[in-house]
Design a protein around this motif. Structure first.
Motif, PDB file in Angstrom:
ATOM      1  N   GLY A 198       0.813  -1.203   0.000  1.00 44.75           N
ATOM      2  CA  GLY A 198       0.000   0.000   0.000  1.00 44.75           C
ATOM      3  C   GLY A 198       0.847   1.253   0.000  1.00 44.75           C
ATOM      4  N   THR A 199       0.361   2.277   0.696  1.00 46.66           N
ATOM      5  CA  THR A 199       1.028   3.572   0.727  1.00 46.66           C
ATOM      6  C   THR A 199       1.011   4.132   2.133  1.00 46.66           C
ATOM      7  OG1 THR A 199       0.921   5.854  -0.124  1.00 46.66           O
ATOM      8  CG2 THR A 199      -1.172   4.691   0.149  1.00 46.66           C
ATOM      9  N   SER A 200       1.860   5.110   2.391  1.00 45.18           N
ATOM     10  CA  SER A 200       1.880   5.752   3.707  1.00 45.18           C
ATOM     11  C   SER A 200       1.060   7.037   3.726  1.00 45.18           C
ATOM     12  CB  SER A 200       3.320   6.071   4.123  1.00 45.18           C
ATOM     13  OG  SER A 200       3.896   7.023   3.238  1.00 45.18           O
ATOM     14  N   ALA A 201       0.495   7.408   2.576  1.00 39.97           N
ATOM     15  CA  ALA A 201      -0.244   8.669   2.479  1.00 39.97           C
ATOM     16  C   ALA A 201      -1.543   8.599   3.279  1.00 39.97           C
ATOM     17  CB  ALA A 201      -0.546   8.978   1.019  1.00 39.97           C
ATOM     18  N   LEU A 202      -1.888   9.706   3.944  1.00 35.04           N
ATOM     19  CA  LEU A 202      -3.129   9.816   4.696  1.00 35.04           C
ATOM     20  C   LEU A 202      -4.029  10.892   4.097  1.00 35.04           C
ATOM     21  CD1 LEU A 202      -1.748   9.624   8.375  1.00 35.04           C
ATOM     22  CD2 LEU A 202      -2.768   7.776   7.023  1.00 35.04           C
ATOM     23  N   ASP A 203      -4.054  10.956   2.771  1.00 37.01           N
ATOM     24  CA  ASP A 203      -4.831  11.993   2.092  1.00 37.01           C
ATOM     25  C   ASP A 203      -6.334  11.780   2.244  1.00 37.01           C
ATOM     26  OD1 ASP A 203      -2.444  13.117   1.268  1.00 37.01           O
ATOM     27  OD2 ASP A 203      -2.372  11.906  -0.552  1.00 37.01           O
ATOM     28  N   ASP A 204      -6.763  10.539   2.260  1.00 36.68           N
ATOM     29  CA  ASP A 204      -8.176  10.225   2.461  1.00 36.68           C
ATOM     30  C   ASP A 204      -8.516  10.395   3.940  1.00 36.68           C
ATOM     31  OD1 ASP A 204     -10.665   9.100   2.814  1.00 36.68           O
ATOM     32  OD2 ASP A 204     -10.313   7.434   1.448  1.00 36.68           O
ATOM     33  N   PRO A 205      -9.575  11.181   4.281  1.00 36.65           N
ATOM     34  CA  PRO A 205      -9.919  11.409   5.691  1.00 36.65           C
ATOM     35  C   PRO A 205     -10.206  10.124   6.475  1.00 36.65           C
ATOM     36  CG  PRO A 205     -11.101  12.925   4.271  1.00 36.65           C
ATOM     37  CD  PRO A 205     -10.440  11.937   3.371  1.00 36.65           C
ATOM     38  N   HIS A 206     -10.573   9.045   5.782  1.00 38.58           N
ATOM     39  CA  HIS A 206     -10.880   7.793   6.463  1.00 38.58           C
ATOM     40  C   HIS A 206      -9.791   6.736   6.252  1.00 38.58           C
ATOM     41  CE1 HIS A 206     -14.968   8.841   7.767  1.00 38.58           C
ATOM     42  NE2 HIS A 206     -15.019   9.555   6.653  1.00 38.58           N
ATOM     43  N   SER A 207      -8.630   7.158   5.823  1.00 34.28           N
ATOM     44  CA  SER A 207      -7.533   6.219   5.605  1.00 34.28           C
ATOM     45  C   SER A 207      -6.802   5.958   6.914  1.00 34.28           C
ATOM     46  CB  SER A 207      -6.557   6.774   4.566  1.00 34.28           C
ATOM     47  OG  SER A 207      -5.996   8.001   5.020  1.00 34.28           O
ATOM     48  N   ILE A 208      -6.097   4.836   6.935  1.00 37.35           N
ATOM     49  CA  ILE A 208      -5.292   4.478   8.093  1.00 37.35           C
ATOM     50  C   ILE A 208      -4.174   3.561   7.625  1.00 37.35           C
ATOM     51  CG2 ILE A 208      -6.664   2.429   8.708  1.00 37.35           C
ATOM     52  CD1 ILE A 208      -6.181   3.079  11.647  1.00 37.35           C
ATOM     53  N   ILE A 209      -3.006   3.682   8.258  1.00 38.59           N
ATOM     54  CA  ILE A 209      -1.921   2.735   7.993  1.00 38.59           C
ATOM     55  C   ILE A 209      -1.606   2.048   9.321  1.00 38.59           C
ATOM     56  CG2 ILE A 209      -0.992   4.048   6.055  1.00 38.59           C
ATOM     57  CD1 ILE A 209       1.275   4.998   7.877  1.00 38.59           C
ATOM     58  N   ILE A 210      -1.350   0.763   9.267  1.00 35.22           N
ATOM     59  CA  ILE A 210      -1.154  -0.034  10.477  1.00 35.22           C
ATOM     60  C   ILE A 210       0.172  -0.778  10.400  1.00 35.22           C
ATOM     61  CG2 ILE A 210      -3.627  -0.287  10.882  1.00 35.22           C
ATOM     62  CD1 ILE A 210      -3.502  -3.066   9.719  1.00 35.22           C
ATOM     63  N   SER A 211       0.679  -1.162  11.552  1.00 37.49           N
ATOM     64  CA  SER A 211       1.945  -1.898  11.594  1.00 37.49           C
ATOM     65  C   SER A 211       1.723  -3.337  11.157  1.00 37.49           C
ATOM     66  CB  SER A 211       2.529  -1.864  13.009  1.00 37.49           C
ATOM     67  OG  SER A 211       1.726  -2.620  13.889  1.00 37.49           O
ATOM     68  N   GLU A 212       2.817  -4.004  10.790  1.00 37.44           N
ATOM     69  CA  GLU A 212       2.739  -5.396  10.350  1.00 37.44           C
ATOM     70  C   GLU A 212       2.204  -6.286  11.466  1.00 37.44           C
ATOM     71  OE1 GLU A 212       5.731  -8.696   8.254  1.00 37.44           O
ATOM     72  OE2 GLU A 212       6.544  -6.967   9.330  1.00 37.44           O
ATOM     73  N   ARG A 213       2.644  -6.039  12.698  1.00 38.95           N
ATOM     74  CA  ARG A 213       2.159  -6.835  13.821  1.00 38.95           C
ATOM     75  C   ARG A 213       0.661  -6.641  14.023  1.00 38.95           C
ATOM     76  NH1 ARG A 213       5.543  -5.095  17.175  1.00 38.95           N
ATOM     77  NH2 ARG A 213       4.315  -3.406  18.067  1.00 38.95           N
ATOM     78  N   THR A 214       0.192  -5.411  13.858  1.00 40.45           N
ATOM     79  CA  THR A 214      -1.241  -5.127  14.006  1.00 40.45           C
ATOM     80  C   THR A 214      -2.042  -5.784  12.898  1.00 40.45           C
ATOM     81  OG1 THR A 214      -0.676  -3.004  15.021  1.00 40.45           O
ATOM     82  CG2 THR A 214      -2.936  -3.274  14.246  1.00 40.45           C
ATOM     83  N   ALA A 215      -1.500  -5.810  11.692  1.00 44.95           N
ATOM     84  CA  ALA A 215      -2.195  -6.444  10.575  1.00 44.95           C
ATOM     85  C   ALA A 215      -2.438  -7.924  10.845  1.00 44.95           C
ATOM     86  CB  ALA A 215      -1.388  -6.263   9.285  1.00 44.95           C
ATOM     87  N   HIS A 216      -1.446  -8.587  11.409  1.00 41.78           N
ATOM     88  CA  HIS A 216      -1.603 -10.015  11.728  1.00 41.78           C
ATOM     89  C   HIS A 216      -2.527 -10.218  12.919  1.00 41.78           C
ATOM     90  CE1 HIS A 216       1.203 -11.866   8.892  1.00 41.78           C
ATOM     91  NE2 HIS A 216       1.984 -10.812   9.069  1.00 41.78           N
ATOM     92  N   ARG A 217      -2.595  -9.226  13.807  1.00 45.44           N
ATOM     93  CA  ARG A 217      -3.478  -9.354  14.959  1.00 45.44           C
ATOM     94  C   ARG A 217      -4.936  -9.148  14.571  1.00 45.44           C
ATOM     95  NH1 ARG A 217      -4.566  -6.281  19.943  1.00 45.44           N
ATOM     96  NH2 ARG A 217      -3.486  -4.453  19.137  1.00 45.44           N
ATOM     97  N   LEU A 218      -5.184  -8.204  13.661  1.00 49.90           N
ATOM     98  CA  LEU A 218      -6.563  -7.921  13.259  1.00 49.90           C
ATOM     99  C   LEU A 218      -7.073  -8.894  12.204  1.00 49.90           C
ATOM    100  CD1 LEU A 218      -6.551  -4.005  13.002  1.00 49.90           C
ATOM    101  CD2 LEU A 218      -7.274  -5.418  14.915  1.00 49.90           C
TER     102      LEU A 218
END
Length: 797
Positions: A135-155
């Protein structure tokens, strides 16, 4: 020739096994300590270097004047970001406002997860440039979010989180636009499991929508343009806030000024005094670097002392070598090779010890350091370290032993080794360092205990604190309170804007009759429900507590003793106080009660003047007074049952005040444990050297001891005769260590507003302890020789 040096060196080490073992084992211990400390220091010094723009990144700090002091704060107004971007574009490449990292909860289908994260403006992630996996690190979309790799595996079980949706705090819908590699533990953002747009949080928090220069709750990160220095940028923005609040007489009188702290100083210089960064972790880093060097020096002293003490054994070897043509440089090379063999052997042992004990060291220091045996840089860094150690340990013995006159040593003249003043000086240095470390251990332990014993003004035991996350908890707080009290496990329940163990809000703008125009105090401002005092168990000194049935209490203050002293009234009850609140209105409050100071901040700082008032807004914690007859385990189970039934939308989390209070001592406790560990190592290393020296002295004087015994001398007299020199050296070391230890620990204690006072026993105990250690160590060898059969020794001669 080099091979011959190694063979002769190995034979020499094998011939004197006891002395070789003492040297190798002592150096191995010292080298292990040096490696541990070196890795810890490197971890501290490399804080935040993970970020590519590390050298250009900074944060804006606000200085304000209060009570004759300059206070520094990293919380800034939300209007500052646009001001810097528009009016100082020639200075800054990027500017980003960010809300501090906090706890939230994510809802994904029927599951809920606790998350820590940070909301920041889009340029924030562009500054940090996290390592994006997908993906990308940009937060241009008001509802966008970037998460850590550990969080991705947890969710998400599959770990594929891109474009997945979930909800934060049951209100904010977000879409995963990027997954970044977990940030290293030695960064200021390592506990952030996600980054999301600040505008998203502001859209659900009405109090964030007002643009103001007097509300301070955001961090401001900046990247300077390549040609702009930190100093130039600080000067450019110095009076930005002051110019915006000139119409606000109260705030302008505090002379708010801005300056920029570079990222490299965030961790090491996190403490400020009178508007300047004065220290923090940097002092601890230098302290342990010094301790590591001192321990290594102790081991090198052992090597030097034992090598020169047993010089007589090798005088004939040196004489014969010189007679048959060996040059002094060749003899020096021989002894330096022997030194290298000892150092390298100890280094191999140290690497094994460090690899095996790294997990324990990480537990002690709360780090995630990995033994870098696969790193070329580690071995390159060890090379000069080993070379310096070889030179420190081997130079003096090499030059000393190679200086013997062959004519004298071969005709039977003896070399006087054990009485030489250089060795005595080195022994004094050893004992001095060990004694100083013991003094430090005692003082640090007493300071920690002093903080723990300080009255806190409320009852910590049995006080449970539950974070109020999401609107559901606030809306149903009264229902939860009634159910918890009805359950019988809880005596009282209240809510507050700050946990009882911390202060989250402080303000100025207070005015009262008789207030000096030059006085601009800052008060801790804590919103509470009427039962807060009963829940935490504060002590009422004057007046009364809040009453839920009195409507007038909505404009009442309960103040602490520190605030009463600032007000200056002999009897503050009934006195009026005006306060410009965050709503930009002047409200009139009446003091109805004075309570004993609640220690909510650092246990080593002065208690901050505080006002407590009723409000139905901005509550972040629910506080529970657990029934004394109920165990904590039972209370947690019953309370969680009530919460899961009434507010199932919110994951249950809790803290106990006693545990949170103890956490305030974590840094000092870790420092104390490390100093204790290294003090023990220093004592062991010094004792090993002393053991070797005393063994050699006893061996050298064995005939004298036997003759004295035959002539009627008692074992006790022999012990006093031979141990006296070592006791005198220990006393000399005490004379050196006491003033140095006192000066060092006095400097360390000056870091704390509230600190323990020195007592005589803090210095007598270390000296007495070292004397006992010296006497026991020396006695082991001397008594062994003195109690032997003199006839057997003399017959052998």
């Amino acid at each position: 020739m080099l091979g011959n040096y190694f063979i002769v060196g190995l034979r020499s080490l094998r011939r004197d096994r006891v002395f070789s073992a003492i040297n190798i084992f002592g150096l191995a211990l010292a080298t292990s300590a040096a490696i541990f400390i070196g890795l810890w220091v490197k971890d501290e010094l490399s804080f935040n270097t993970y970020f590519r723009r590390y050298d250009q990144l900074g944060r804006v700090v606000r200085n304000i004047e209060a009570d004759g002091e300059v206070l520094s704060r990293i919380y800034l107004p939300n209007a500052l970001g646009d001001q810097l971007r528009i009016n100082h574009s020639q200075v800054f490449e990027k500017v980003a406002m960010a809300y501090p990292v906090e706890d939230y909860f994510a809802t994904l289908g029927d599951e809920q997860f606790s998350l820590r994260g940070q909301f920041m403006e889009p340029q924030g992630t562009a500054m940090l440039e996290p390592d994006i996996i997908e993906g990308t690190s940009a937060l241009d979309d008001p509802h966008s979010i970037i998460i850590s790799e550990r969080t991705a595996h947890r969710l998400f079980e599959s770990g594929h989180a891109l474009n997945q949706q979930f909800t934060i705090n049951n209100t904010m819908e977000v879409v995963v636009k990027g997954v970044y590699r977990d940030l290293p533990h030695n960064t200021d953002f390592d506990d952030a499991e996600f980054f999301a747009p600040l505008s998203l949080l502001a859209s659900y928090e009405p109090w964030m929508k007002t643009s103001s220069f007097t509300q301070n709750y955001l961090h401001t990160y900046v990247i300077m343009k390549p040609h702009v220095s930190i100093e130039e940028a600080s000067m450019a923005i110095k009076d930005v806030i002051l110019k915006q609040v000139e119409g606000d007489r109260e705030y302008a009188a505090r002379h708010p000024q801005l300056w920029i702290q570079p990222m490299k100083d965030w961790h090491l210089y996190s403490e400020w005094k009178n508007g300047k960064a004065t220290g923090g972790k940097a002092r601890t880093v230098w302290m342990f670097a010094t301790i590591g060097g001192s321990i290594l020096l102790l081991a090198c002293i052992n090597f030097v002392n034992l090598s020169t003490a047993r010089a007589e054994r090798r005088t004939r070897e040196v004489g014969v070598r010189k007679v048959i043509g060996s040059k002094r440089v060749q003899l020096i090379a021989q002894f330096m090779i022997e030194s290298a063999l000892v150092v390298l052997s100890s280094f191999v042992i140290a690497i094994v010890v460090c690899s095996a004990c790294m997990h324990l060291f990480n537990q002690l220091t709360r780090k995630l350091i990995v033994m870098p045996t696969e790193s070329l840089m580690f071995w390159l860094a060890c090379a000069p370290f080993l070379l310096i150690t070889i030179l420190l340990a081997g130079s003096y013995p090499a030059f000393y032993l190679s200086s013997f006159d062959p004519a004298k040593v071969l005709t039977g003249l003896r070399v006087q080794g054990e009485s030489g003043w250089p060795r005595k000086v080195l022994v004094v240095v050893q004992f001095s360092v060990s004694t100083i470390l013991i003094i430090g251990t005692i003082v640090i332990a007493r300071q920690v205990q002093f903080g723990k014993d300080r009255p806190v003004g409320y009852e910590r035991s049995g006080l449970m604190m539950i974070p109020m996350i999401g609107a559901e908890m606030s809306e149903k707080s009264d229902v939860v309170r009634n159910e918890l009290i009805a359950s019988g496990v809880v005596n009282e329940v209240s809510v507050s804007s700050s946990p009882p163990t911390d202060i989250w809000s402080s303000n100025s703008g207070f005015d009262w009759e008789g207030k000096s125009p030059s006085l601009e105090p800052v008060f801790a401002t804590i919103t509470v429900s009427p039962e807060f005092g009963k829940t935490v168990g504060w002590t009422l000194i004057q007046g009364r507590d809040f009453d839920r049935n009195l409507a007038s209490d909505s404009s009442a203050f309960v103040i602490n003793s520190a605030a009463a002293r600032v007000l200056g009234f002999a009897d503050p009850i009934g006195k009026g106080i005006s306060w410009e609140t965050w709503k930009s209105k002047f409200n009139r409050f009446t003091v109805i009660g004075v309570v004993d100071d609640m220690l909510m901040g650092s246990p080593y700082d002065d208690v901050m003047p505080a006002v407590y008032f009723l409000s139905k807004e901005t509550h972040h914690y629910m506080n529970l007074r657990v029934n004394a007859s109920t165990s904590e385990r039972t209370a947690v189970w019953r309370v969680s049952e009530v919460f899961n039934r009434i507010v199932p939308e919110v994951p249950f989390d809790y803290e106990f005040a006693a545990e949170e209070y103890d956490a305030k001592f974590a840094t000092e406790v870790r420092v104390g444990k490390l100093v204790t560990l290294f003090s023990v190592l220093a004592i062991v290393i010094s004792s090993l050297g002393l053991l070797g020296l005393s063994a050699y002295v006893a061996e050298r004087r064995s005939k004298e001891i036997c003759i004295r015994k035959i002539l009627g001398a008692s074992t006790g007299r022999m012990w006093r005769l031979l141990s006296g020199e070592f006791v005198l050296l220990a006393m000399a070391a005490a004379c050196v260590a006491l003033p140095i230890g006192y000066a060092l620990m006095r400097t360390w204690l000056e870091l704390f507003e509230h600190r323990v006072t020195f007592s005589w026993w803090m210095f007598v105990v270390p000296v007495a302890g070292m004397l006992v250690i010296v006497m026991i160590t020396v006695s082991l060898q001397i008594l062994k020789t003195a109690m032997g059969n003199p006839a057997r020794k003399l017959r052998a001669e």
